[in-house]
Every structure is written in C-alpha cells, then in structure tokens.
Design a protein around this motif. Structure first.
Motif, PDB file in Angstrom:
ATOM      1  N   ARG A  18     -13.723 -15.881  -3.599  1.00 22.50           N
ATOM      2  CA  ARG A  18     -13.162 -16.883  -2.689  1.00 22.50           C
ATOM      3  C   ARG A  18     -12.198 -16.186  -1.752  1.00 22.50           C
ATOM      4  N   GLU A  61     -10.878 -19.752   2.162  1.00 25.07           N
ATOM      5  CA  GLU A  61     -11.512 -20.703   1.225  1.00 25.07           C
ATOM      6  C   GLU A  61     -13.032 -20.568   1.181  1.00 25.07           C
ATOM      7  N   LYS A  63     -16.632 -19.107   0.174  1.00 19.70           N
ATOM      8  CA  LYS A  63     -17.221 -18.384  -0.946  1.00 19.70           C
ATOM      9  C   LYS A  63     -18.119 -17.287  -0.379  1.00 19.70           C
TER      10      LYS A  63
END
Length: 268
Positions: A18, A61, A63
């Motif tokens: 992340r 934020e 992935k």
C-alpha cells in the motif's frame, strides 16, 4: 501468504504493498503480507524512461505489486521495484493475496468449530504441506474441496481436524471448472451394431478421474458428443483423450470403426 510480524521478504519475491507516502525521490509503501513493514520504491524503479511527475505513476493509498530488490533487516530497509512487475504477474499476485486473505478467515472458522487456537492449526497444516504449497493455505482448502479429507490425512493430519477442514472448504471454495467438447464418429454395420456402439460408449463413461464429469450424448448418426467438465483445461484434455481412446478401442474390438473429431465442422 500471511507471515510472522518479524519476517522479511526474500530478494526477487513479489509483494503486495500500500502506497503510504509519495515523495520527490520515490514512494514509501507498506508491505501488506509482512506486518506492514515499510519499503521504498526509488523513482528510478517506478517506471522505465524519464519520469516527470511521480504521481502520474503512483498515488497514496494505492495497492501495488512490487519486486523485492534488496533487504537489510538490521537497517529495516527494503528496496522495491514497480517497473520490474508485468501485468500478468500483478494480476496473479493480487489474486493469490486475496485468496490467502480468504483462507485466513476460513482457518478462523476451523478453529472455532474445533475449539482450537488458529495459529496452532495453521502451523500444523503448514508444516505438513510446505513442500507442496510453500506455506500457502488457499491451495490446501482448494484441494480438500475437490478431494475430501484424503489430502490432509495422507500427510498425517488427524481425521477430526481433516473433516472440519473439508466442511469449511466445501462451504466456501469456488472451484473454477472448465468445459471442453469433442465428437466421436462410430459405425458398426450389422444387426447388433447399435448394441456394440452402446457397449463402446459405456467404456468411456466408466472413467472416473480428478472430480471430472463426463457426458456422452447422441447428436445424429453416426456422431456422438463427448463433453468433459474438469477443474482445468489440462486435466480436461487428458480425460477427453482417455475417454475417446477407450471408446474407439472397444468399437474396433467388436469389428466396428470409429474416429475422433475435435470440432463438429470436421465431423460433418
């Protein structure tokens, strides 16, 4: 795979991360599978070629899937690359990661039903399956969903625990079955020719293998459809070949003749 909080990834391993902070020289990330340890993707490892704006390539934020370049536990340093991971690797890794998250929940269900400690159960299963699955739990549940308790009991897991695994696996695992089709052309020119063809087709239907389903149906003389439903294409193709070979051998033994056609257009 969920690892111990103190574990570090190996060089060359693909990891799910992340993005926690985007800076001028790259991006800091948290490794989801390693206790959210911090890693760095240097700007030179974000993408090939010149990078004008880092945020064109990564956002906080987000992935991402990265390849591990360097690991230094003493300095708590992990260097990563984003550009060295292709789209296929990314999709596969994300899917494996999601599957392992599911497996973690399912182990909790097993622990609740057996009134046992989740981590002890996981360790026991991992120790017995490490050579086949490298510590991954989802493939264990998948195999048990397909084959029952045997994959566990043959590795030394007690029957009661294996039965609980089977119950949870069959309730939760979705096996992605595939279908393939082939066609048989069968002829037996005499008074009992129909019976000879029936006997030949029965030989094909006798095969039981790898949780596959075999369906042979009449589509118009002298053609018969053979449909195989199996967990994957390789298994399906192997079974289709075995079924058709059995049928053709039987019809020839009885003085008839037969041919296999992969597509119906070829059979007409």
């Amino acid at each position: 795979m969920t690892n111990n909080q103190n574990d570090y990834p190996e060089v060359g391993e693909l990891v799910v991360c992340r993005v926690s902070n985007v800076v001028d020289f790259g991006a800091f990330v948290e490794l989801e599978e390693y206790g959210n340890k911090e890693g760095l993707i240097h700007i030179s490892e974000l993408a090939s070629g010149w990078i004008k704006h880092i945020k064109d390539h990564v956002q906080e934020e987000q992935k991402v899937v990265c390849k591990v370049l360097e690991v230094n536990p003493k300095k708590q340093q992990i260097n990563l690359s984003l550009k060295d991971v292709n789209e296929h690797q990314k999709r596969q890794k994300i899917q494996d990661w999601k599957n392992e998250q599911k497996a973690e929940r399912w182990i909790e269900f097993v622990a609740e039903k057996t009134d046992s400690d989740k981590e002890k159960i996981k360790q026991k299963i991992t120790n017995k399956t490490i050579d086949d699955y490298g510590g991954l739990m989802y493939p264990v549940f998948e195999e048990v969903a397909l084959e029952g308790t045997t994959p566990l009991t043959k590795r030394g897991i007690d029957q009661e625990l294996a039965e609980t695994f089977e119950e949870i696996a069959k309730e939760n695992v979705e096996i992605p079955y595939v279908d393939i089709t082939g066609y048989l052309e069968l002829k037996a020119r005499n008074s009992n020719g129909v019976e000879k063809i029936k006997k030949s087709l029965k030989e094909g239907n006798k095969i039981e293998k790898d949780n596959a389903k075999i369906k042979i149906s009449y589509i118009g003389a002298p053609y018969y459809r053979v449909k195989i439903n199996a967990p994957d294409y390789k298994t399906a193709e192997t079974i289709l070949e075995e079924v058709t070979n059995k049928v053709l051998k039987k019809i020839e033994e009885q003085g008839g003749e037969g041919k296999f056609h992969r597509e119906i257009e070829e059979a007409e």
